[in-house]
Design an enzyme around this catalytic site. Structure first.
Site, PDB file in Angstrom:
ATOM      1  N   LYS A 172       6.708  -6.033   5.866  1.00  0.00           N
ATOM      2  CA  LYS A 172       5.998  -4.906   5.232  1.00  0.00           C
ATOM      3  C   LYS A 172       6.920  -3.687   5.096  1.00  0.00           C
ATOM      4  O   LYS A 172       6.983  -3.074   4.039  1.00  0.00           O
ATOM      5  CB  LYS A 172       4.770  -4.487   6.071  1.00  0.00           C
TER       6      LYS A 172
ATOM      7  N   ARG B 225      15.289  -8.925  14.616  1.00  0.00           N
ATOM      8  CA  ARG B 225      15.161  -7.587  14.020  1.00  0.00           C
ATOM      9  C   ARG B 225      15.998  -6.567  14.792  1.00  0.00           C
ATOM     10  O   ARG B 225      16.012  -6.568  16.022  1.00  0.00           O
ATOM     11  CB  ARG B 225      13.693  -7.159  14.011  1.00  0.00           C
TER      12      ARG B 225
ATOM     13  N   ARG C 280      13.803  -3.296  19.234  1.00  0.00           N
ATOM     14  CA  ARG C 280      12.560  -2.589  19.589  1.00  0.00           C
ATOM     15  C   ARG C 280      11.978  -3.138  20.891  1.00  0.00           C
ATOM     16  O   ARG C 280      11.983  -4.337  21.120  1.00  0.00           O
ATOM     17  CB  ARG C 280      11.539  -2.757  18.461  1.00  0.00           C
TER      18      ARG C 280
ATOM     19  N   ARG D 258       1.027  -9.496  19.995  1.00  0.00           N
ATOM     20  CA  ARG D 258       0.848  -8.770  18.733  1.00  0.00           C
ATOM     21  C   ARG D 258       0.302  -9.699  17.648  1.00  0.00           C
ATOM     22  O   ARG D 258      -0.513  -9.292  16.827  1.00  0.00           O
ATOM     23  CB  ARG D 258       2.179  -8.141  18.299  1.00  0.00           C
TER      24      ARG D 258
ATOM     25  N   ARG E  31      -5.194  -1.123  10.361  1.00  0.00           N
ATOM     26  CA  ARG E  31      -4.994  -2.348  11.137  1.00  0.00           C
ATOM     27  C   ARG E  31      -6.312  -2.863  11.691  1.00  0.00           C
ATOM     28  O   ARG E  31      -6.326  -3.913  12.350  1.00  0.00           O
ATOM     29  CB  ARG E  31      -4.048  -2.064  12.286  1.00  0.00           C
TER      30      ARG E  31
HETATM   31  P1  ADP Z   1       7.121  -5.535   9.406  1.00  0.00           P
HETATM   32  O1  ADP Z   1       7.313  -4.135   8.862  1.00  0.00           O
HETATM   33  O2  ADP Z   1       6.103  -6.325   8.644  1.00  0.00           O
HETATM   34  O3  ADP Z   1       6.894  -5.561  10.884  1.00  0.00           O
HETATM   35  P2  ADP Z   1       9.993  -5.801   8.863  1.00  0.00           P
HETATM   36  O4  ADP Z   1      10.103  -5.300   7.454  1.00  0.00           O
HETATM   37  O5  ADP Z   1      10.488  -4.908   9.956  1.00  0.00           O
HETATM   38  O6  ADP Z   1       8.482  -6.297   9.169  1.00  0.00           O
HETATM   39  O7  ADP Z   1      10.741  -7.219   8.928  1.00  0.00           O
HETATM   40  C1  ADP Z   1      10.831  -7.960  10.157  1.00  0.00           C
HETATM   41  C2  ADP Z   1      12.224  -8.606  10.274  1.00  0.00           C
HETATM   42  O8  ADP Z   1      12.376  -9.622   9.271  1.00  0.00           O
HETATM   43  C3  ADP Z   1      13.372  -7.618  10.064  1.00  0.00           C
HETATM   44  O9  ADP Z   1      14.440  -7.972  10.906  1.00  0.00           O
HETATM   45  C4  ADP Z   1      13.723  -7.801   8.587  1.00  0.00           C
HETATM   46  O10 ADP Z   1      15.081  -7.452   8.336  1.00  0.00           O
HETATM   47  C5  ADP Z   1      13.462  -9.290   8.379  1.00  0.00           C
HETATM   48  N1  ADP Z   1      12.987  -9.617   7.023  1.00  0.00           N
HETATM   49  C6  ADP Z   1      12.188  -8.855   6.203  1.00  0.00           C
HETATM   50  N2  ADP Z   1      11.936  -9.514   5.050  1.00  0.00           N
HETATM   51  C7  ADP Z   1      12.578 -10.710   5.132  1.00  0.00           C
HETATM   52  C8  ADP Z   1      12.678 -11.853   4.261  1.00  0.00           C
HETATM   53  N3  ADP Z   1      12.056 -11.903   3.064  1.00  0.00           N
HETATM   54  N4  ADP Z   1      13.397 -12.922   4.695  1.00  0.00           N
HETATM   55  C9  ADP Z   1      13.992 -12.898   5.918  1.00  0.00           C
HETATM   56  N5  ADP Z   1      13.943 -11.866   6.781  1.00  0.00           N
HETATM   57  C10 ADP Z   1      13.238 -10.781   6.405  1.00  0.00           C
HETATM   58  P1  AMP Z   2       4.599  -1.524  13.680  1.00  0.00           P
HETATM   59  O1  AMP Z   2       5.822  -0.672  13.658  1.00  0.00           O
HETATM   60  O2  AMP Z   2       3.744  -1.351  12.453  1.00  0.00           O
HETATM   61  O3  AMP Z   2       4.895  -2.973  13.987  1.00  0.00           O
HETATM   62  O4  AMP Z   2       3.693  -0.976  14.897  1.00  0.00           O
HETATM   63  C1  AMP Z   2       4.170  -1.014  16.225  1.00  0.00           C
HETATM   64  C2  AMP Z   2       3.009  -0.744  17.185  1.00  0.00           C
HETATM   65  O5  AMP Z   2       2.477   0.576  16.965  1.00  0.00           O
HETATM   66  C3  AMP Z   2       1.802  -1.685  17.067  1.00  0.00           C
HETATM   67  O6  AMP Z   2       1.985  -2.902  17.772  1.00  0.00           O
HETATM   68  C4  AMP Z   2       0.693  -0.794  17.665  1.00  0.00           C
HETATM   69  O7  AMP Z   2       0.767  -0.756  19.089  1.00  0.00           O
HETATM   70  C5  AMP Z   2       1.067   0.587  17.142  1.00  0.00           C
HETATM   71  N1  AMP Z   2       0.422   0.851  15.830  1.00  0.00           N
HETATM   72  C6  AMP Z   2       1.046   1.047  14.634  1.00  0.00           C
HETATM   73  N2  AMP Z   2       0.152   1.250  13.654  1.00  0.00           N
HETATM   74  C7  AMP Z   2      -1.078   1.178  14.219  1.00  0.00           C
HETATM   75  C8  AMP Z   2      -2.412   1.267  13.737  1.00  0.00           C
HETATM   76  N3  AMP Z   2      -2.677   1.466  12.446  1.00  0.00           N
HETATM   77  N4  AMP Z   2      -3.424   1.126  14.634  1.00  0.00           N
HETATM   78  C9  AMP Z   2      -3.184   0.928  15.935  1.00  0.00           C
HETATM   79  N5  AMP Z   2      -1.959   0.800  16.455  1.00  0.00           N
HETATM   80  C10 AMP Z   2      -0.909   0.916  15.627  1.00  0.00           C
END
Ligand code: ADP
Ligand code: AMP
Length: 213
Positions: free
Chosen positions: A13, A127, A160, A171, A88
């Protein structure tokens, strides 16, 4: 244009929201990034959010909704925004909907980045995130030009705290229980679009562009 990004944690995302933000000149609003910034700065909000985040749980709706509604009231959101990681839960979606309805506005697109659970653990263990500018990389799929260093701002990348495999499992369970129902929620509103998130990130973005254009 107001866009909501849906999908499991690690689905991509944030990666796609960055690309949309750049092409369409919209602010990318990640509640997770806002919480992480507060944790780094040691604010009260950060202290409250940290225990939930470290356990892989959601931060309570009341706190998260207040934070988000304040953020989208800022001037830079006048032409729209991309929400990444919000809503969420159904109560969060209802609170946003109520606020938008008051303003005579609505969410235009909910983009569901679809990635099966079996791909998620690998995505999250690889990541790497920039603690300064929030840019996200993957050690294999989306590697920075110089290992361990952010392309955008030169800061050392970190893993992270909540990307440990035990936390990732929690999660994912929380996602299925509380967030996945939003797919049906936005489908009923007629704004849902699902893209295959397992393909190369550039191709995922092409699919998103064809939805938005
Ligand atoms: P989210 O925001 O949904 O938690 P991220 O954008 O941080 O996810 O992506 C999670 C991990 O997967 C990161 O390390 C990112 O670089 C990698 N990633 C994102 N899109 C792709 C893809 N299409 N193919 C492979 N790896 C990806
Ligand atoms: P993210 O960076 O989106 O993966 O979020 C990391 C963490 O932040 C999640 O696992 C939750 O603990 C918290 N968080 C982020 N967005 C929300 C939301 N909309 N509602 C509740 N918790 C959230």
């Amino acid at each position: 244009m107001k866009i909501v990004m849906l999908g499991a944690p690690g689905a991509g995302k944030g990666t796609q929201a960055d690309k949309i933000a750049e092409k369409y000149a919209l602010p990318h609003i990640s509640t997770g990034d806002i919480f992480r910034k507060n944790i780094k700065e040691g604010t009260e909000l950060g202290k409250e959010a940290k225990s939930y985040m470290d356990a892989g749980k959601l931060v309570p709706d009341e706190l998260t909704v207040r934070l988000l509604l304040d953020r989208v009231a800022n001037d830079d959101c006048r032409n729209g925004y991309i929400l990444d990681g919000f809503p969420r839960t159904i109560p969060q979606a209802d609170a946003l909907d109520a606020e938008l309805t008051k303003l005579g506005e609505k969410i235009d697109y909910a983009i569901n980045v679809d990635v099966p659970d079996e791909n998620i653990i690998g995505r999250m263990s690889g990541r790497r995130a920039c603690p300064k500018c929030g840019a996200t990389y993957h050690i294999r799929h989306l590697a920075p030009k110089k290992e361990g260093i952010c392309d955008s701002c030169g800061t050392e990348l970190v893993i992270r705290d909540d990307d440990k495999p035990e936390t990732v499992k929690n999660r994912l369970a929380v996602y299925h229980e509380q967030t996945q129902p939003l797919i049906e929620y936005f489908e009923k509103k007629g704004v849902l679009h699902t893209v295959d998130g397992t393909i190369d990130a550039t191709d995922v973005f092409k699919a998103i562009e064809s939805i938005l254009n």
